[in-house]
Each structure stands twice: as C-alpha cells, then as structure tokens.
Design a protein around this motif. Sequence first.
Motif, PDB file in Angstrom:
ATOM      1  N   THR A   1      -0.821   0.694   7.155  1.00 28.66           N
ATOM      2  CA  THR A   1      -1.381   0.667   5.800  1.00 28.66           C
ATOM      3  C   THR A   1      -0.510  -0.165   4.872  1.00 28.66           C
ATOM      4  O   THR A   1      -1.013  -0.995   4.110  1.00 28.66           O
TER       5      THR A   1
ATOM      6  N   GLY B   1      -2.813  -3.024   4.748  1.00 24.96           N
ATOM      7  CA  GLY B   1      -3.775  -2.422   3.836  1.00 24.96           C
ATOM      8  C   GLY B   1      -4.550  -1.282   4.491  1.00 24.96           C
ATOM      9  O   GLY B   1      -4.671  -1.207   5.711  1.00 24.96           O
ATOM     10  N   GLN B   2      -5.092  -0.405   3.669  1.00 24.19           N
ATOM     11  CA  GLN B   2      -5.790   0.792   4.138  1.00 24.19           C
ATOM     12  C   GLN B   2      -6.983   0.469   5.039  1.00 24.19           C
ATOM     13  O   GLN B   2      -7.268   1.181   5.982  1.00 24.19           O
TER      14      GLN B   2
END
Length: 108
Positions: free
Chosen positions: A8, A12-13
């Motif tokens: 993450t 990124g998520q």
Amino acid sequence: RKFVMNVTELYGQRYMSSNVHDLLHLPQCVRDAGPLFLYSCFHFEDLNGRLEKYFHGTQSVPEQIVSAVSLIQKLPYLIDTSLLDDVTHKLYNKLAFGGCKKLPSLRC
C-alpha cells in the motif's frame, strides 16, 4: 511478508489485492503440497489464451474452435502435397505457430 506489508505504501491501496495477500500463504502451500508447478493453473491459463485466437465474438464459440483446430490439423497434409500457395502457407504458420516459421521454399 515485508513486501506484502508495504504494498500500500509503495504502490497505493488499489494494488493491495487478494492476490498480494495470498503471497503470505505461498511458503506454507509449498511446504504442504510441494513445488508450485505441480498444481499451478498457469499452464492452463496460457492454453486458454491460445484458444482465444481461434474464435471471434460470442456466438458458436465451440464450433469456431473445432473448425480452426480441424483446419490446422489438415493444413500440414495440404502443405506436404504442395497444394497451397505462399499466402496460405503464411496463414497456416500464423494460426499454428502464432508467427512465421519458415517452411521449405517459403519467404516470411
């Protein structure tokens, strides 16, 4: 483990998926069931990708695949008997090998 925990932050998520989470379980799967190649489906997924080249659209897909495979199986005989021209040789190579493999007297 460290990679999965930092996905993450690194990417990124939206890249934290169940596939990334599954990486945590991979070592135990290998210990329990042996090498991944013994039970992986990647080989079959690759074959599905090849099958996709034999049909177009969504109608009569099985018939399209059977027709294409039948044609591919018959073409070597026709090529051996020299009944086909260079254009048909090239089509056969594209369908059968996904590219151009040179046959005698064939320019690709």
